[in-house]
Design an enzyme around this catalytic site. Sequence first.
Site, short mmCIF file in Angstrom:
data_model
loop_
_atom_site.label_atom_id
_atom_site.label_comp_id
_atom_site.label_asym_id
_atom_site.label_seq_id
_atom_site.Cartn_x
_atom_site.Cartn_y
_atom_site.Cartn_z
N HIS A 128 -5.02 34.98 42.62
CA HIS A 128 -6.02 35.95 42.18
C HIS A 128 -7.42 35.36 42.26
CE1 HIS A 128 -5.32 33.55 38.57
NE2 HIS A 128 -6.48 33.98 38.09
N ASP A 172 -10.93 35.70 40.06
CA ASP A 172 -11.13 36.03 38.65
C ASP A 172 -11.77 37.40 38.45
OD1 ASP A 172 -9.97 33.81 37.43
OD2 ASP A 172 -11.82 32.63 37.56
N HIS A 199 -7.22 31.71 43.57
CA HIS A 199 -6.52 30.53 43.07
C HIS A 199 -5.19 30.92 42.47
CE1 HIS A 199 -9.04 31.99 39.74
NE2 HIS A 199 -8.14 31.48 38.91
N ARG A 228 -12.78 27.60 30.01
CA ARG A 228 -13.38 28.24 31.18
C ARG A 228 -14.69 28.92 30.84
NH1 ARG A 228 -11.28 33.74 33.94
NH2 ARG A 228 -12.97 34.49 32.60
#
Length: 313
Positions: A118, A120, A269, A286
């Site tokens: 995917h 983000d 990723h 994150r």
Amino acid sequence: MTTIETPTDQQVTNFRLQQAAGHIGAHVQGVDLTQPVSAIDSAALVDALHRHKVLFFRDQEIGHAEHIAFARTFGPVTASHPYDDDAPTEFPEILKVDNRDYERKFGVKAASYTNEWHTDVTALLNPPAVTILRADTAPTRGGDTSWTNLAAAYAGLPESLRTLVDGLRAEHRFGGRNPIFAADSSYGQKVQRTPLITEHPVVRVHPVTGERLLFVTPGFTHRIVGYSRKQSDALLDLLFDEVTNPAYTVRFRWRDGSVAVWDNRATAHLAPSDINHLDVHRTLYRTTVQGDVPVGVDGAVSRSISGEQFTGS
């Protein structure tokens, strides 16, 4: 040494780059993220990110404040996530990625949001431009993350197929075609209450490099607009196979203090699934940098079906 060109001279940065794989990724040496990054190094890191798509840093003993400060190298930092309500009060930009939390949130045992490739939060009208992820507690085995180069994936398609996908649009929503989270989980209920759904170009043009990027991934892309379900699934399967071609990828083994920075417009990723069955602890943090609204080859921009732009400070 890495250099950047200025109109009048050539200035040398303080860090070194070592390419990590054939199509994507570079290891950065000589940067201490406990200290402010100089203007010269910041400009060179942004340039390196556009060229290599993902940058890796080791042995960075930083906290939330330093993490957020470094993220600002790449642009305005957003809130943690559209569906996050667990961000630290004093650091609302921080998203905690902890494998111990996902069973509570998703109703299934998992190491991360999705075990599919995917990019983000592409369900947003303006998905993040850059993502910065740091490891606080990494398992001693397993838990690797992989990235793929979406420009290389597009270039790898036959010319006739590139011509076809240049004009297509796709609908993106949380979970893609096969959500990992249970519909009645707390996360599933959030998605149903405040859905984020966007129609993006299947091929977007990078706003800085001008590269054409194959902008579809299993984790978010739901269907090709204007195609039947059977036709859409067949074409998406073909495109997903190209996006996830191992030739375009790089894999990173996390250690405590590792940091990865990726161009979220140009990569997808894959979070780990090899530790889902293990009794291990994996905690990462994150941040994301505000993105632009994708533009297709024809100049048409993405269209929100549900949800607003996600902006930073």
